[in-house]
Scaffold this active site. Structure first.
Site: not given
Ligand code: BES
Ligand code: ZN
Ligand code: MN
Length: 502
Positions: A268, A273, A280, A291, A350, A352, A354
């Site tokens: 990734k 992000d 966020k 990220d 968010d 993104e 995947r």
């Molecule tokens: N990059 C984040 C995941 C993340 C969270 C990495 C904390 C490092 C530390 C990812 O893109 C994300 O935002 N995931 C969301 C998914 C949700 C919207 C289903 C999440 O984990 O909140």
């Molecule tokens: Zn992310």
């Molecule tokens: Mn995200």
């Protein structure tokens, strides 16, 4: 990075500005092993210091004392390994060597020597001591205007005399040096601010690494990404003013071995992000320059792969972009079409990672005919909730790939724990308007993300590593400094080293 050397000597004869001796709690209590000899040479001052400073040899503890000309080493640093039960592992030594490197920095030592304790296989010991010391000396300081204490310039790993000439020890030192160099490279990129590590800058860094290592490099821009039909990748990048990049680094051995089905690593590479329109909150956004840690790890691993020259092809791929809000940003309720034809309703911008990974995985599965796909991603906060900030999750169907990844992690010292892909959660990804939606319900978020990715693996044997927790640390820990850790680069190196081509 400091230079690395192998030395054959007893602890009492080893030369260095700071000599680090890893010791167990049992050895400290009994003043046994090399401690007895050193204490005699120091006229009992070692025993006195151990007692007066309350040094017990527990893990993470250090005790530094000046040797006042009694030893060739100017300072002696005892480093705790903990009790004998846990102390026998290479990882305990790696952690101890990391502390030794920091102690050397604090003492202003230019040269550090780390003794490999008896009882460990010498090659394993060399590798762990070298990796720990080299990584413990790592620092990201290019934006600091005031210099922090110097770090050691030379690291010597000390073995009993004669053992330093063994081929296995030399080989272990070379591997440790290559691995630590790659981890430092990955950490640097993770630590760079997002204005410096943009998608094109990340692509350039990977390209430079690939060229220097003799790998094949392909870099694609927006039009080529569009021509490949990667609608999910294009959706994520739309809100950003930065150009996306699709990057492929390839190790392809000469001759028939080059035709074997490859091992394909996908990282990734979201260089920032923000969450996009599903923005966020402020605190969660601060570390989102990290990220792209998955891509940094897979590309860094390729540098070691080039040195290992395995008899099968290995590819590393990443789709780099930012996830930003803005007038052109993709929106919740947009429907995107992936390069494998599947349509996806966006329910949260968010989620993104995947989307980008799905396109790159599907492309890899369709064009490279991989023996195995392994993706590495800072994918979900839910994985951090499940496993904490230091343990990575691994998901995938039962089979040799997940098993090989778990085994590789065990040998590398990185912590990895398997999570399931429950059939019951698959329904969460059903959409009324498209083949899939990109988020499920709240519970089991790391698992839903895995189930989503699986839709894009084309049935290729696959493992997904969620490194949202351990790719980055807010606390100094062992040989980890604050910021990027390089996880799971060492696991990937071990995976390639142990991979049996079909
Ligand atoms: N990059 C984040 C995941 C993340 C969270 C990495 C904390 C490092 C530390 C990812 O893109 C994300 O935002 N995931 C969301 C998914 C949700 C919207 C289903 C999440 O984990 O909140
Ligand atoms: Zn992310
Ligand atoms: Mn995200």
């Amino acid at each position: 990075m400091p230079t690395l050397h192998l030395r054959g000597a007893t602890p009492a004869a080893a030369e260095a500005d700071l000599l680090a001796l890893p010791v167990t709690e049992e050895e400290v209590k009994a003043l046994s092993g090399p401690l007895a000899d050193l204490d005699r040479r120091l006229s009992g001052h070692l025993a006195a210091a151990v007692r007066d400073e309350g040094f017990t040899g527990k893990a993470d503890a250090t005790l530094v004392l000046h040797t006042l000309g009694r030893l060739p080493a100017a300072r002696l640093c005892l480093v705790g390994l903990g009790t004998r039960r846990g102390a026998g592992s290479p990882e305990a030594l790696r952690v101890a060597a990391g502390h030794a490197a920091r102690a050397a920095g604090r003492a202003g030592a230019r040269s550090l020597a780390v003794v490999v304790p008896a009882g460990l296989d010498p090659a394993d010991g060399v590798r762990a001591a070298a990796e720990g010391a080299l990584l413990g000396a790592y620092r990201f300081d290019r934006y600091l205007s005031k210099q922090k204490p110097a770090r050691p310039e030379r690291v010597a790993v000390v073995l009993p005399r004669g053992q330093e000439r063994a081929a296995a020890a030399k080989e272990a030192a070379r591997l440790a040096e290559a691995t630590a160099g790659a981890v430092a490279w990955a950490r640097d990129l993770v630590n760079e601010p997002p204005a410096a590590c943009t998608p094109s800058a990340l692509a350039r860094a990977a390209e430079e690494l690939g060229r220097a290592a003799g790998l094949r490099v392909e870099v694609r821009g927006r039009r080529e990404i569009a021509a490949l039909g990667m609608g999910m990748f294009l959706g994520v990048t739309r809100g950003s003013a930065e150009e996306p990049r699709l990057v492929k680094l390839s190790w392809i051995p000469k001759g028939a071995a080059g035709k074997r089905p490859p091992l394909v690593l996908v990282g990734k590479a979201v260089t920032f992000d923000s969450g996009g329109l599903s923005l966020k909150p402020t605190e969660s956004m601060v570390t989102m320059n990290s990220d792209m840690a998955g891509a940094a790890a897979v590309v860094g691993a390729m540098r070691v792969v080039a040195a290992l020259a395995p008899p099968f092809p290995v590819h590393a791929l990443f789709g780099a972009c930012e996830n930003m809000p803005g007038g052109r940003a993709y929106k919740p309720s947009d429907v995107l079409r992936a390069c494998n034809g599947k349509t996806v309703q966006v329910t949260n911008t968010d989620a993104e990672g995947r989307l980008v990974l799905g396109d790159v995985l599907a492309w890899a599965a369709a064009t490279l005919k991989p023996a195995a796909l392994v993706d590495v991603a800072t994918l979900t906060g839910a994985c951090v909730v499940a496993l904490g900030p230091t343990v990575a999750g691994v998901l995938g169907p039962d089979g040799p790939v997940v098993e090989a990844v778990l085994e590789a992690a065990r040998r590398s010292g990185e912590e990895l724990w398997r999570l399931p892909l429950p059939e019951a959660l698959r329904d969460n990804l059903k959409s009324d308007v498209a083949d899939l939606k990109n988020t499920g319900e709240r519970w089991g978020g790391a698992l839903t993300a895995g189930l989503f990715l699986q839709e894009f693996t084309g049935g290729v044997p696959w493992a997904h590593l969620d490194v949202a927790g351990p790719s980055h640390t807010t606390k100094e820990r062992g040989y980890w400094s604050k910021g990027g850790t390089g996880v799971p680069l060492r696991t990937l190196v071990e995976l390639v080293r142990s991979w049996k081509p079909a």
